[in-house]
Scaffold this active site. Sequence first.
Site, mmCIF file in Angstrom:
data_model
loop_
_atom_site.group_PDB
_atom_site.id
_atom_site.type_symbol
_atom_site.label_atom_id
_atom_site.label_comp_id
_atom_site.label_asym_id
_atom_site.label_seq_id
_atom_site.Cartn_x
_atom_site.Cartn_y
_atom_site.Cartn_z
ATOM 1 N N ASP A 148 -11.074 -34.408 8.832
ATOM 2 C CA ASP A 148 -8.975 -33.433 7.421
ATOM 3 C C ASP A 148 -8.165 -33.638 9.220
ATOM 4 O O ASP A 148 -8.699 -32.856 10.482
ATOM 5 C CB ASP A 148 -9.265 -31.918 7.544
ATOM 6 C CG ASP A 148 -8.155 -31.631 6.895
ATOM 7 O OD1 ASP A 148 -7.253 -31.701 7.951
ATOM 8 O OD2 ASP A 148 -8.069 -30.126 6.719
ATOM 9 N N LYS B 150 1.180 -32.341 10.266
ATOM 10 C CA LYS B 150 1.231 -31.491 11.309
ATOM 11 C C LYS B 150 2.658 -32.195 11.709
ATOM 12 O O LYS B 150 3.551 -32.618 11.898
ATOM 13 C CB LYS B 150 0.421 -30.769 12.478
ATOM 14 C CG LYS B 150 -0.144 -29.295 12.271
ATOM 15 C CD LYS B 150 -1.188 -28.930 12.003
ATOM 16 C CE LYS B 150 -0.606 -27.364 11.695
ATOM 17 N NZ LYS B 150 -2.294 -26.998 10.730
ATOM 18 N N PHE C 84 -10.688 -25.077 7.874
ATOM 19 C CA PHE C 84 -9.170 -24.746 6.828
ATOM 20 C C PHE C 84 -8.222 -25.876 6.640
ATOM 21 O O PHE C 84 -8.053 -26.779 7.403
ATOM 22 C CB PHE C 84 -8.263 -23.954 8.389
ATOM 23 C CG PHE C 84 -6.525 -23.637 8.109
ATOM 24 C CD1 PHE C 84 -6.511 -22.372 6.866
ATOM 25 C CD2 PHE C 84 -5.878 -24.014 7.927
ATOM 26 C CE1 PHE C 84 -5.516 -22.471 6.308
ATOM 27 C CE2 PHE C 84 -4.618 -24.238 7.259
ATOM 28 C CZ PHE C 84 -4.240 -23.383 6.354
HETATM 29 C C1 LIG Z 1 -2.878 -26.895 9.442
HETATM 30 C C2 LIG Z 1 -3.166 -27.217 9.085
HETATM 31 C C3 LIG Z 1 -3.618 -28.016 7.012
HETATM 32 C C4 LIG Z 1 -2.488 -27.296 6.515
HETATM 33 O O1 LIG Z 1 -1.445 -27.502 6.212
HETATM 34 P P1 LIG Z 1 -0.214 -27.907 5.938
HETATM 35 O O2 LIG Z 1 1.049 -28.300 6.656
HETATM 36 O O3 LIG Z 1 -0.217 -26.062 6.403
HETATM 37 O O4 LIG Z 1 -0.573 -27.637 4.994
HETATM 38 C C5 LIG Z 1 -4.695 -28.351 7.009
HETATM 39 N N1 LIG Z 1 -6.079 -28.684 7.628
HETATM 40 C C6 LIG Z 1 -5.937 -28.591 9.093
HETATM 41 C C7 LIG Z 1 -6.844 -28.579 9.825
HETATM 42 C C8 LIG Z 1 -4.972 -27.779 8.969
HETATM 43 O O5 LIG Z 1 -4.669 -27.278 10.852
#
Ligand SMILES: *Cc1c(COP(=O)(O)O)cnc(C)c1O
Length: 394
Positions: free
Chosen positions: A220, A249, A135
Amino acid sequence: MEQPPTLNTTNLMPITTRPSLIMARGKGSYLWDSDGKRYLDLVQGWAVNCLGHCPDVMIKALNDQATTLINPSPAFHNERYLELATKLARLSGLDHTFFANSGAEANEGAIKLARKWGRLHRDGAFEIITTHNAFHGRTLATMAASGKPGWDAIFPPFMPGFTKVDFGDLAAVKAAISDRTCAVMVEPIQGEAGVIVPPDGYLRGLRELTQAHGILLIADEVQTGVARTGKMFGHQWEDARPDIMTLGKGLGGGVPLSALMARAEVSCFAPGDQGGTFNGNPLMTAVGSAVVDTVSQPAFLAAINARGGQLQSRLQEIGARFGFSEIRGRGLLIAVTLDTPKAETVRDVALSRGLLVNAPRPNTLRFMPALNITESEIDDAMTLLGDVLGAVGA
Ligand SMILES: *Cc1c(COP(=O)(O)O)cnc(C)c1O
């Protein structure tokens, strides 16, 4: 006099289903709804509120900055984003930061940076190897980078340039690398997929493999970064420093703040390539600085690991009674697999009993409490969870 409008959802785009209650107030590990009912919160805004609800350090940073300078314009430097960029560089060893407002925006920037690097340094290579069930966000490019089943069909045409392999499989990455590859992009632990921890040596192996092939490693760390896993950044568990890293986050502790970071040699944006109206604004970066100062303290990191250990062992006890096939995670990013696909029922019954847990999959419960959650709050939460599982018969 005109009456204030009653609260209703008729003017919202229906992008998800939510319970009808309305959250009104929060402090530490607790939330209260508008009827005054209290909830012990092990979700914390999806692993966002790393210091819990409305922590004093954030209130102070917001107050101080709000009365000083909120938005000088992105055309000028401000003290707060310069401070935070320096702190993040010291902590990560990555020289340059671009501040953004969401994880998706930071990842979108990482994809752009890797493609530009490929154009300049690898003969136009643009493909990025990503993983199934990953994700990375909800913009068009980050949806294409993500590995959510079905996401390729919702908003055609699907953005090209991403090759998918199984998470945790080094040989598959090696086999997928070609002349067109500019980078490999992974989460150190797959979060939304259900806290999938890769085999030992995976990140280290990716670091060596990408180095050997002269391509970039993008981590990420939107979910795993900022101490969530008990180290400042998730890749530090394997000493596998990436070329590009994204944070989100927890970085803002609850306010919208994210970061795209890169080694100086990889940081190839020219003026005009990247930007954004709100990026690096002092109100958010003041908060980010306060958060980073707090969570990077060695004693704070040690406490995360202690509480994570406590949470895992309490889950083991509960699992022995109700049958969890697996408990996994690091620090305070933990999930369990239930023997039956009742995770959403467990989540809903827990809500009705004043406990917030997350169900990212039909058989998976995920726990991402405040990083400063106390020992007794974890005990209380696990007692509640045991009651809920007993009631649900999971
Ligand atoms: C939550 C998340 C995102 C997306 O972040 P948003 O602030 O919702 O755009 C991207 N990568 C990872 C690993 C995440 O957990």
